[in-house]
Scaffold this active site. Sequence first.
Site, PDB file in Angstrom:
ATOM      1  CG  LEU A  14      -1.587  -1.309   1.318  1.00 48.90           C
ATOM      2  CD1 LEU A  14      -2.658  -0.931   2.598  1.00 48.90           C
ATOM      3  CD2 LEU A  14      -2.588  -1.560   0.245  1.00 48.90           C
ATOM      4  CD  GLU A  15       4.686  -0.118   1.388  1.00 47.57           C
ATOM      5  OE1 GLU A  15       5.124  -1.022   2.071  1.00 47.57           O
ATOM      6  OE2 GLU A  15       3.993  -0.598   0.442  1.00 47.57           O
ATOM      7  CB  VAL A  16       2.139   3.293  -4.512  1.00 47.07           C
ATOM      8  CG1 VAL A  16       0.677   2.539  -4.577  1.00 47.07           C
ATOM      9  CG2 VAL A  16       1.864   4.282  -5.657  1.00 47.07           C
ATOM     10  NE  ARG A  19      -2.049   4.800   3.929  1.00 45.52           N
ATOM     11  CZ  ARG A  19      -2.873   4.499   3.522  1.00 45.52           C
ATOM     12  NH1 ARG A  19      -3.260   4.845   2.335  1.00 45.52           N
ATOM     13  NH2 ARG A  19      -3.959   3.762   4.251  1.00 45.52           N
ATOM     14  CB  THR A  37       7.290  -1.379  -1.767  1.00 43.60           C
ATOM     15  OG1 THR A  37       5.963  -0.816  -1.617  1.00 43.60           O
ATOM     16  CG2 THR A  37       7.307  -2.725  -0.806  1.00 43.60           C
TER      17      THR A  37
END
Length: 250
Positions: A121-123, A125, A129
């Site tokens: 889910l990093e993208v 936020r 990753t």
Amino acid sequence: MLTEEVRPGILLSRPTRPGRLDSMNTELIQRLRDALAEVRDDAGIRAIVLTGNGRAFCAGLDLNGHGEPLGTRGVEGAPQAGLRPQKHIAVVNGFALGGGTEIVLACDLAVIDETASLGLLEVRRGLLTAAGGVIRLQRQVPFKIAAEIALTGESINAERALELGLVNRVAEGDLARRGAPAGGDHRRERPLSARETRRVMHESVAAGSDWDKGPWKVGNEAMKKVFASEDTKEGARAFAEKRTPVWTGK
């Protein structure tokens, strides 16, 4: 906190942060890394099982009050950046997001609860990753599938994870929450043989085509080490004497 339980040939490790869905902060990252380093040369530990508690396997990096961002210290600070030399097994209960999915990707085997999910889910936020996720994902699934997972930040369910080969099996009920390992009886494996097998698998990925000399050089080095070992002699003796071998990892 980090809860550990030793079973025959297995270390069961549960990174635990009640109320935080077992998300990673600086302290937990350090404790897990130290715990893995402590058993690194323990021939009695053939496999390390990483699992979680309750609804989550690991919700990734804790963005609330985490303090110094992991990225400013480099990914070597993350335990999933380099899991070795024992076989590592992820037993995924609940959801494994961000760093949780990176741990799954870094492990050799994985079991997932039927209600669990994976996702980077990093993208979403504005993060990267960076602890191996985008490096390992494209090596384990087709590139366009990896790009979809990494660039959309959408999670995938257990059935889809199995279909893509990101996990070995889907567990029913509370099998994963009990920390049940995958892939047979780890006590029967020769520790040296298992370590060298893993090394050949990982190093030969980057060594080129099997038509080239690179992969065969990696394999030959491992073969010489294993065949000259006391474990190989013990395996032959035990077979001839019809008894269970006693491995020393030497």
